[in-house]
Design an enzyme around this catalytic site. Structure first.
Site, PDB file in Angstrom:
ATOM      1  N   PRO A 170       0.822  -1.216   0.000  1.00 27.55           N
ATOM      2  CG  PRO A 170      -0.033  -1.011   2.166  1.00 27.55           C
ATOM      3  CD  PRO A 170       0.739  -1.937   1.269  1.00 27.55           C
ATOM      4  CG  HIS A 171       1.796   3.070  -3.060  1.00 35.65           C
ATOM      5  ND1 HIS A 171       1.586   1.725  -3.358  1.00 35.65           N
ATOM      6  CD2 HIS A 171       1.574   3.740  -4.198  1.00 35.65           C
ATOM      7  CE1 HIS A 171       1.254   1.610  -4.631  1.00 35.65           C
ATOM      8  NE2 HIS A 171       1.227   2.823  -5.161  1.00 35.65           N
TER       9      HIS A 171
END
Length: 143
Positions: free
Chosen positions: A63-64
């Site tokens: 995730p980012h």
């Protein structure tokens, strides 16, 4: 280059959902003053809006969010889930390893993804990450 230390690793975390797993990885970054809390919210919103695009390989999610959502430093956190969680990816579910990345600009995340891919793409190294209870051993794999 990936900056990983013991405070950015959490092993055998219990998460009831993909969102909870993302929040666990994000919380490590917040606790180390690497990102603001709104960055974690943006990672979760991105997952909710776009879907499981962050599940980049079998059992691995990265995730980012965009840097303007509260990135203070470039870094990565690593959360190994006690029980793998479904993210909704057709072929790479369930996820056991969540590596949240925070890039300081629009291109730094590319280098971070490449560095992660070189480590996580090595089956021997990945097996150690998924089984070791020694954070120093895990850190040494990334260095």
């Amino acid at each position: 280059m990936l900056q990983l230390n013991e405070k950015l690793i959490s092993l055998d975390v219990e998460a009831e959902s993909a969102e909870a797993a993302i929040r666990s990885a994000g919380a490590l970054l917040v606790e180390e003053n690497i990102v603001e809390e709104r960055y974690v919210d943006a990672m979760v919103k991105g997952f909710q809006d776009i879907g499981p695009y962050i599940v980049l390989a079998p059992s691995i999610a990265i995730p980012h969010a965009r840097p303007e959502h509260g990135v203070l430093q470039q870094s990565v956190s690593l959360v190994r889930l006690k029980i793998p969680v479904k993210f909704g990816h057709p072929t790479n579910d369930p996820v056991q390893l969540v590596c949240a990345i925070s890039g300081i600009d629009s291109t730094s995340h590319i280098g971070m993804l490449q560095s992660l891919a070189s480590v996580l793409g090595d089956k021997t190294k990945l097996e150690i990450i998924l089984s070791s209870n020694n954070k120093e051993e895990i850190i040494s794999i990334f260095n």
